[in-house]
Design a protein around this motif. Structure first.
Motif, mmCIF file in Angstrom:
data_model
loop_
_atom_site.group_PDB
_atom_site.id
_atom_site.type_symbol
_atom_site.label_atom_id
_atom_site.label_comp_id
_atom_site.label_asym_id
_atom_site.label_seq_id
_atom_site.Cartn_x
_atom_site.Cartn_y
_atom_site.Cartn_z
ATOM 1 N N UNK A 68 -24.510 -2.144 -13.733
ATOM 2 C CA UNK A 68 -23.174 -2.121 -14.315
ATOM 3 C C UNK A 68 -22.886 -3.472 -14.952
ATOM 4 N N UNK A 69 -22.085 -3.470 -15.990
ATOM 5 C CA UNK A 69 -21.705 -4.717 -16.642
ATOM 6 C C UNK A 69 -20.627 -5.430 -15.836
ATOM 7 N N UNK A 70 -20.531 -6.730 -15.973
ATOM 8 C CA UNK A 70 -19.443 -7.462 -15.317
ATOM 9 C C UNK A 70 -18.097 -6.855 -15.680
ATOM 10 N N UNK A 71 -17.248 -6.716 -14.674
ATOM 11 C CA UNK A 71 -15.947 -6.081 -14.858
ATOM 12 C C UNK A 71 -15.965 -4.589 -14.624
ATOM 13 N N UNK A 72 -17.138 -4.026 -14.473
ATOM 14 C CA UNK A 72 -17.262 -2.595 -14.253
ATOM 15 C C UNK A 72 -17.047 -2.191 -12.814
ATOM 16 N N UNK A 73 -17.206 -0.892 -12.560
ATOM 17 C CA UNK A 73 -16.955 -0.339 -11.231
ATOM 18 C C UNK A 73 -18.109 0.556 -10.790
ATOM 19 N N UNK A 74 -18.281 0.625 -9.493
ATOM 20 C CA UNK A 74 -19.201 1.561 -8.871
ATOM 21 C C UNK A 74 -18.587 2.045 -7.567
ATOM 22 N N UNK B 31 -9.125 -2.292 8.306
ATOM 23 C CA UNK B 31 -10.179 -2.501 7.327
ATOM 24 C C UNK B 31 -10.418 -3.997 7.156
ATOM 25 N N UNK B 32 -11.651 -4.371 7.239
ATOM 26 C CA UNK B 32 -12.026 -5.779 7.093
ATOM 27 C C UNK B 32 -12.756 -5.966 5.768
ATOM 28 N N UNK B 33 -12.459 -7.088 5.087
ATOM 29 C CA UNK B 33 -13.156 -7.441 3.850
ATOM 30 C C UNK B 33 -13.545 -8.911 3.884
ATOM 31 N N UNK B 34 -14.724 -9.214 3.412
ATOM 32 C CA UNK B 34 -15.097 -10.608 3.228
ATOM 33 C C UNK B 34 -14.248 -11.169 2.087
ATOM 34 N N UNK B 35 -13.904 -12.433 2.157
ATOM 35 C CA UNK B 35 -12.988 -13.026 1.172
ATOM 36 C C UNK B 35 -13.441 -12.812 -0.267
ATOM 37 N N UNK B 36 -14.733 -12.840 -0.499
ATOM 38 C CA UNK B 36 -15.255 -12.757 -1.865
ATOM 39 C C UNK B 36 -14.950 -11.425 -2.549
ATOM 40 N N UNK B 37 -14.624 -10.384 -1.770
ATOM 41 C CA UNK B 37 -14.405 -9.072 -2.382
ATOM 42 C C UNK B 37 -12.972 -8.580 -2.202
ATOM 43 N N UNK B 38 -12.143 -9.339 -1.512
ATOM 44 C CA UNK B 38 -10.756 -8.908 -1.295
ATOM 45 C C UNK B 38 -10.043 -8.695 -2.620
ATOM 46 N N UNK B 39 -9.342 -7.584 -2.727
ATOM 47 C CA UNK B 39 -8.631 -7.252 -3.949
ATOM 48 C C UNK B 39 -9.486 -6.533 -4.977
ATOM 49 N N UNK B 40 -10.795 -6.480 -4.754
ATOM 50 C CA UNK B 40 -11.694 -5.810 -5.697
ATOM 51 C C UNK B 40 -12.395 -4.610 -5.068
ATOM 52 N N UNK B 41 -12.724 -4.692 -3.799
ATOM 53 C CA UNK B 41 -13.432 -3.606 -3.108
ATOM 54 C C UNK B 41 -12.473 -2.896 -2.164
ATOM 55 N N UNK B 42 -12.696 -1.598 -2.002
ATOM 56 C CA UNK B 42 -11.914 -0.799 -1.075
ATOM 57 C C UNK B 42 -12.849 0.090 -0.262
ATOM 58 N N UNK B 43 -12.709 0.004 1.058
ATOM 59 C CA UNK B 43 -13.503 0.855 1.936
ATOM 60 C C UNK B 43 -12.659 2.052 2.355
ATOM 61 N N UNK C 161 -14.056 -4.432 -10.731
ATOM 62 C CA UNK C 161 -14.159 -5.782 -11.282
ATOM 63 C C UNK C 161 -15.408 -6.498 -10.754
ATOM 64 N N UNK C 162 -16.522 -5.827 -10.870
ATOM 65 C CA UNK C 162 -17.759 -6.375 -10.333
ATOM 66 C C UNK C 162 -18.191 -7.636 -11.062
ATOM 67 N N UNK C 163 -18.787 -8.532 -10.304
ATOM 68 C CA UNK C 163 -19.233 -9.813 -10.820
ATOM 69 C C UNK C 163 -20.747 -9.949 -10.627
ATOM 70 N N UNK C 164 -21.394 -10.776 -11.416
ATOM 71 C CA UNK C 164 -22.848 -10.968 -11.233
ATOM 72 C C UNK C 164 -23.221 -11.362 -9.813
ATOM 73 N N UNK C 165 -22.365 -12.101 -9.154
ATOM 74 C CA UNK C 165 -22.668 -12.524 -7.785
ATOM 75 C C UNK C 165 -22.567 -11.386 -6.769
ATOM 76 N N UNK D 6 -26.727 -3.858 -9.347
ATOM 77 C CA UNK D 6 -27.038 -4.952 -10.264
ATOM 78 C C UNK D 6 -25.898 -5.087 -11.256
ATOM 79 N N UNK D 7 -25.308 -6.275 -11.291
ATOM 80 C CA UNK D 7 -24.206 -6.546 -12.207
ATOM 81 C C UNK D 7 -24.706 -7.537 -13.247
ATOM 82 N N UNK D 8 -24.850 -7.040 -14.466
ATOM 83 C CA UNK D 8 -25.434 -7.873 -15.510
ATOM 84 C C UNK D 8 -25.052 -7.334 -16.879
#
Length: 121
Positions: A11-17, A57-69, A84-88, A118-120
């Motif tokens: 997926x491209x940066x900013x995309x969703x999966x 629901x627990x989220x690691x800080x790096x994904x808060x606001x972007x990922x939902x379980x 809002x996926x990022x390369x990282x 893969x986010x690229x």
């Protein structure tokens, strides 16, 4: 007993999966469902977890606001919506089940095979 993860891809940066994790042989009504990820050369880290007893629901800080379980007990399936996926975020993602949520991957009772995200551009 099995966990089967799917939904990864390129997926491209900013995309969703949306990742899915189908459980068989045990009920997600009785187990916490977690998502871990592991990038090359890095340790496996807990990304998110859905607690079994109180639906926390627990989220690691790096994904808060972007990922939902989420989970669907009727389908015995867990989900990880990633926006809002990022390369990282590029990693192999694993679903896991245990009696409670924990950052320690070694204690988890059940594991699914990973699915590559893969986010690229």
């Amino acid at each position: 007993v099995q966990l089967q993860a799917s939904g990864g891809g390129l997926v491209q940066p900013g995309g969703s999966l949306r990742l899915s994790c189908i459980a068989s042989g045990f009920s997600l009504a009785d187990f916490a469902i977690a998502w871990f990820r592991q990038a090359p050369g890095k340790e496996r880290e807990l990304v998110s977890c859905f607690e079994v007893n109180d639906d926390r629901k627990y989220y690691v800080n790096a994904v808060k606001g972007r990922f939902t379980i989420d989970r669907d007990i009727a389908k015995n399936t867990g989900y990880l919506q990633m926006n809002n996926l990022k390369p990282e975020d590029t990693s192999v993602y694993y679903c896991a089940g245990h009696y409670y949520c924990s950052e320690a991957s070694s204690i988890y009772k059940y594991w699914g095979r990973g699915t590559l995200v893969t986010v690229s551009s």
